[in-house]
Scaffold this motif. Structure first.
Motif, PDB file in Angstrom:
ATOM      1  N   LYS A 152       0.812  -1.217   0.000  1.00 36.84           N
ATOM      2  CA  LYS A 152       0.000   0.000   0.000  1.00 36.84           C
ATOM      3  C   LYS A 152       0.848   1.270   0.000  1.00 36.84           C
ATOM      4  N   ASP A 153       1.984   1.221   0.696  1.00 35.07           N
ATOM      5  CA  ASP A 153       2.827   2.410   0.794  1.00 35.07           C
ATOM      6  C   ASP A 153       4.021   2.368  -0.161  1.00 35.07           C
ATOM      7  N   GLU A 154       3.974   1.473  -1.132  1.00 35.25           N
ATOM      8  CA  GLU A 154       5.096   1.284  -2.055  1.00 35.25           C
ATOM      9  C   GLU A 154       4.731   1.813  -3.435  1.00 35.25           C
ATOM     10  N   THR A 155       5.658   2.527  -4.067  1.00 33.62           N
ATOM     11  CA  THR A 155       5.427   3.034  -5.421  1.00 33.62           C
ATOM     12  C   THR A 155       6.264   2.265  -6.432  1.00 33.62           C
ATOM     13  N   THR A 156       5.870   2.364  -7.689  1.00 34.95           N
ATOM     14  CA  THR A 156       6.635   1.723  -8.768  1.00 34.95           C
ATOM     15  C   THR A 156       8.055   2.271  -8.809  1.00 34.95           C
ATOM     16  N   ALA A 157       8.181   3.578  -8.642  1.00 39.07           N
ATOM     17  CA  ALA A 157       9.505   4.206  -8.677  1.00 39.07           C
ATOM     18  C   ALA A 157      10.398   3.666  -7.566  1.00 39.07           C
ATOM     19  N   GLU A 158       9.825   3.488  -6.372  1.00 43.98           N
ATOM     20  CA  GLU A 158      10.612   2.972  -5.250  1.00 43.98           C
ATOM     21  C   GLU A 158      11.086   1.548  -5.524  1.00 43.98           C
ATOM     22  N   LEU A 159      10.217   0.732  -6.098  1.00 38.77           N
ATOM     23  CA  LEU A 159      10.589  -0.651  -6.404  1.00 38.77           C
ATOM     24  C   LEU A 159      11.776  -0.694  -7.351  1.00 38.77           C
ATOM     25  N   PHE A 160      11.683   0.073  -8.439  1.00 37.84           N
ATOM     26  CA  PHE A 160      12.751  -0.013  -9.430  1.00 37.84           C
ATOM     27  C   PHE A 160      14.016   0.706  -8.983  1.00 37.84           C
ATOM     28  N   SER A 161      13.891   1.619  -8.061  1.00 39.98           N
ATOM     29  CA  SER A 161      15.089   2.225  -7.466  1.00 39.98           C
ATOM     30  C   SER A 161      15.849   1.191  -6.640  1.00 39.98           C
ATOM     31  N   LYS A 162      15.107   0.360  -5.915  1.00 42.63           N
ATOM     32  CA  LYS A 162      15.742  -0.705  -5.138  1.00 42.63           C
ATOM     33  C   LYS A 162      16.438  -1.712  -6.055  1.00 42.63           C
ATOM     34  N   LEU A 163      15.789  -2.068  -7.148  1.00 45.38           N
ATOM     35  CA  LEU A 163      16.388  -3.009  -8.104  1.00 45.38           C
ATOM     36  C   LEU A 163      17.642  -2.406  -8.736  1.00 45.38           C
ATOM     37  N   ALA A 164      17.563  -1.118  -9.081  1.00 45.48           N
ATOM     38  CA  ALA A 164      18.725  -0.441  -9.673  1.00 45.48           C
ATOM     39  C   ALA A 164      19.872  -0.367  -8.671  1.00 45.48           C
ATOM     40  N   GLY A 165      19.520  -0.181  -7.400  1.00 47.05           N
ATOM     41  CA  GLY A 165      20.551  -0.122  -6.372  1.00 47.05           C
ATOM     42  C   GLY A 165      21.348  -1.398  -6.230  1.00 47.05           C
ATOM     43  N   LYS A 166      20.757  -2.506  -6.659  1.00 41.52           N
ATOM     44  CA  LYS A 166      21.442  -3.805  -6.628  1.00 41.52           C
ATOM     45  C   LYS A 166      22.106  -4.126  -7.976  1.00 41.52           C
ATOM     46  N   ASP A 167      22.060  -3.180  -8.925  1.00 39.68           N
ATOM     47  CA  ASP A 167      22.598  -3.399 -10.282  1.00 39.68           C
ATOM     48  C   ASP A 167      21.935  -4.589 -10.958  1.00 39.68           C
ATOM     49  N   ILE A 168      20.629  -4.749 -10.742  1.00 40.53           N
ATOM     50  CA  ILE A 168      19.892  -5.871 -11.329  1.00 40.53           C
ATOM     51  C   ILE A 168      19.426  -5.492 -12.723  1.00 40.53           C
ATOM     52  N   ASN A 169      19.692  -6.364 -13.677  1.00 39.06           N
ATOM     53  CA  ASN A 169      19.283  -6.111 -15.057  1.00 39.06           C
ATOM     54  C   ASN A 169      17.794  -6.373 -15.224  1.00 39.06           C
ATOM     55  N   ILE A 170      17.051  -5.349 -15.640  1.00 38.21           N
ATOM     56  CA  ILE A 170      15.618  -5.447 -15.862  1.00 38.21           C
ATOM     57  C   ILE A 170      15.338  -5.237 -17.341  1.00 38.21           C
ATOM     58  N   ASP A 171      14.410  -6.022 -17.860  1.00 39.05           N
ATOM     59  CA  ASP A 171      14.117  -5.903 -19.287  1.00 39.05           C
ATOM     60  C   ASP A 171      12.662  -5.486 -19.489  1.00 39.05           C
ATOM     61  N   VAL A 172      11.815  -6.394 -19.923  1.00 37.88           N
ATOM     62  CA  VAL A 172      10.425  -6.067 -20.243  1.00 37.88           C
ATOM     63  C   VAL A 172       9.645  -5.786 -18.962  1.00 37.88           C
ATOM     64  N   ILE A 173       8.942  -4.673 -18.930  1.00 45.24           N
ATOM     65  CA  ILE A 173       8.170  -4.271 -17.753  1.00 45.24           C
ATOM     66  C   ILE A 173       6.712  -4.033 -18.144  1.00 45.24           C
ATOM     67  N   SER A 174       5.795  -4.512 -17.312  1.00 48.09           N
ATOM     68  CA  SER A 174       4.376  -4.195 -17.512  1.00 48.09           C
ATOM     69  C   SER A 174       3.740  -3.911 -16.157  1.00 48.09           C
ATOM     70  N   GLN A 175       2.672  -3.141 -16.183  1.00 51.96           N
ATOM     71  CA  GLN A 175       1.999  -2.743 -14.956  1.00 51.96           C
ATOM     72  C   GLN A 175       0.490  -2.809 -15.181  1.00 51.96           C
ATOM     73  N   LYS A 176      -0.228  -3.312 -14.198  1.00 53.83           N
ATOM     74  CA  LYS A 176      -1.688  -3.312 -14.308  1.00 53.83           C
ATOM     75  C   LYS A 176      -2.298  -3.022 -12.940  1.00 53.83           C
ATOM     76  N   ASP A 177      -3.411  -2.303 -12.955  1.00 51.58           N
ATOM     77  CA  ASP A 177      -4.135  -1.962 -11.743  1.00 51.58           C
ATOM     78  C   ASP A 177      -5.446  -2.734 -11.709  1.00 51.58           C
ATOM     79  N   ILE A 178      -5.688  -3.437 -10.606  1.00 48.76           N
ATOM     80  CA  ILE A 178      -6.949  -4.159 -10.385  1.00 48.76           C
ATOM     81  C   ILE A 178      -7.577  -3.588  -9.125  1.00 48.76           C
ATOM     82  N   GLU A 179      -8.650  -2.835  -9.343  1.00 49.21           N
ATOM     83  CA  GLU A 179      -9.282  -2.086  -8.253  1.00 49.21           C
ATOM     84  C   GLU A 179      -8.231  -1.176  -7.611  1.00 49.21           C
ATOM     85  N   GLU A 180      -7.915  -1.374  -6.342  1.00 47.11           N
ATOM     86  CA  GLU A 180      -6.953  -0.487  -5.686  1.00 47.11           C
ATOM     87  C   GLU A 180      -5.548  -1.077  -5.624  1.00 47.11           C
ATOM     88  N   ASP A 181      -5.355  -2.240  -6.218  1.00 45.36           N
ATOM     89  CA  ASP A 181      -4.053  -2.908  -6.160  1.00 45.36           C
ATOM     90  C   ASP A 181      -3.275  -2.707  -7.456  1.00 45.36           C
TER      91      ASP A 181
END
Length: 388
Positions: free
Chosen positions: A268-297
């Motif tokens: 609930k208190d987590e944003t997409t930007a925060e998630l990918f900042s954490k992944l970037a902080g670990k130097d994790i290679n990310i490729d295809v990204i998708s996002q979907k909202d279902i009701e409030e989730d």
């Protein structure tokens, strides 16, 4: 004086006789060119053997010590190749990555090249030596040996060519770059020429002939690349400036295995930007990204590599993983001017009951994430559809 950087991979140096064969190639080339620099990988399966050995010592080897260990493979190659050239009556000198001036930064096991100080290399060339350089390695600001990751010797070779202002030839166990991996499709067509953009897209999307970082450097500094077999005069593949974009719709079909499909429901208190900042902080290679909202989730799905799984798990324990998936990609400059490629693929997969998890596009490519068990089926369908 004309200079050339030549790179030979592990399969070209797997035995003493193969090392002697490469030595003869270099000596013959020096008769045509005054200055020869050769960048080499470790012999055969040496790197894999050293990694396997490390896990017999430790279940979780220290990354710094692992880099120091596996960097020795290239050091063996440069010494033996220099000896072999000496036996042919020509001066040669071996240089480690540090001695050749490679300065690196980033995490151990996947460092990036910051700069190459070619002072010693150029000095030895002027003295008449064939200079043999250990690829795949450099030294960071702390003075530690670091390695560049799989394919890093290609990157070493092209970076060196860029600094020396010359072309780079990469010799391997294939005859060039093909429309499809010839081990998968025996009738694949060899490509005589590719643009930097096509080659970079292919390398990023699974083609194993050259490292994508090498192509990126080549494009930036306009280094012409030539990919060819290590023991034949059959013409290979040139990579340089833009090819004729009207030549064909699709030039290549690339397959990338060992893909990791990752799902996460954001807190609930987590944003997409925060998630990918954490992944970037670990130097994790990310490729295809998708996002979907279902009701409030909000649900995030992305792809990475199997090797990154432990690093992702270190961030949070609420990731869900799907393994045994692959990425199949169609690539071609002319896709910019030829509409309907994606529609043809969608229709083809639907007609043959092949499901896919994600699809992504770029200016010259379209990629599908499918179950690995379906990869060969998809390849056969696409090869036939696009005459590859």
């Amino acid at each position: 004086m004309k200079t050339k950087v030549m790179k030979f991979g592990g399969s070209s140096l797997a035995t003493a006789q193969k090392i002697k064969d490469v030595a003869k190639i270099l000596v013959d080339k020096k008769r045509d060119l005054n200055n020869i620099v050769c960048v080499v990988s470790a012999m055969g399966d040496t790197t894999d053997d050293l990694i396997e050995l490390s896990y017999k010592i430790s279940q979780k080897p220290d990354k710094r010590e692992m880099d120091r260990l596996i960097s020795t493979g290239e050091m063996i190659s440069i010494a033996l190749l220099s000896m072999a050239i000496g036996e042919l009556g020509v001066k040669a000198i071996s240089l480690t990555g540090e001695q050749a001036g490679f300065r690196t930064a980033g995490r151990h096991g996947f460092s990036k090249i910051l700069d190459v100080d070619t002072t010693l290399v150029e000095k030895k060339l002027k003295e008449g030596y064939i200079v043999i350089v250990a690829g795949f390695q450099g030294v960071n600001s702390a003075g530690d040996i670091t390695t560049l990751g799989r394919g890093g010797s290609d990157t070493s070779a092209v970076a060196l060519a860029a600094k020396l202002g010359c072309d780079c030839e990469v010799y391997t166990d294939v005859y060039g770059i093909y429309s499809v991996d010839p081990r998968i499709h025996k009738s694949a067509k060899k490509l005589e020429h590719l643009s930097y953009l096509e080659a970079m897209e292919m390398a990023n999307l699974g083609a194993k002939v050259i490292d994508p970082r090498a192509v990126e450097i080549a494009q930036k500094y306009e280094v012409q690349l030539y990919i060819a077999h290590n023991s034949t005069k059959i013409m290979g593949t040139y990579i340089d400036k833009e090819n004729n974009v009207e030549q064909s719709i699709i030039s290549n079909l690339s397959i990338q295995d060992n893909i990791l499909l990752v799902d996460k429901k954001l807190q609930k208190d987590e944003t997409t930007a925060e998630l990918f900042s954490k992944l970037a902080g670990k130097d994790i290679n990310i490729d295809v990204i998708s996002q979907k909202d279902i009701e409030e989730d909000r649900y995030i799905t992305f792809t990475s590599l199997i090797d990154e799984k432990d690093l992702i798990m270190d961030i949070s324990d609420d990731f869900h993983f799907k393994e045994n998936v692959s990425k199949v990609s169609l690539i071609g400059n002319a896709m910019r001017n030829q509409p309907g490629v994606a529609a043809r693929v969608f229709e083809l997969l639907n007609a043959n009951n092949v499901d896919f998890y994600q699809v992504s596009t770029s200016e010259i490519s379209i990629s599908y994430i499918v179950d690995t068990i379906n990869t060969n089926k998809v390849v056969k369908l696409l090869v036939k559809e696009f005459d590859l």
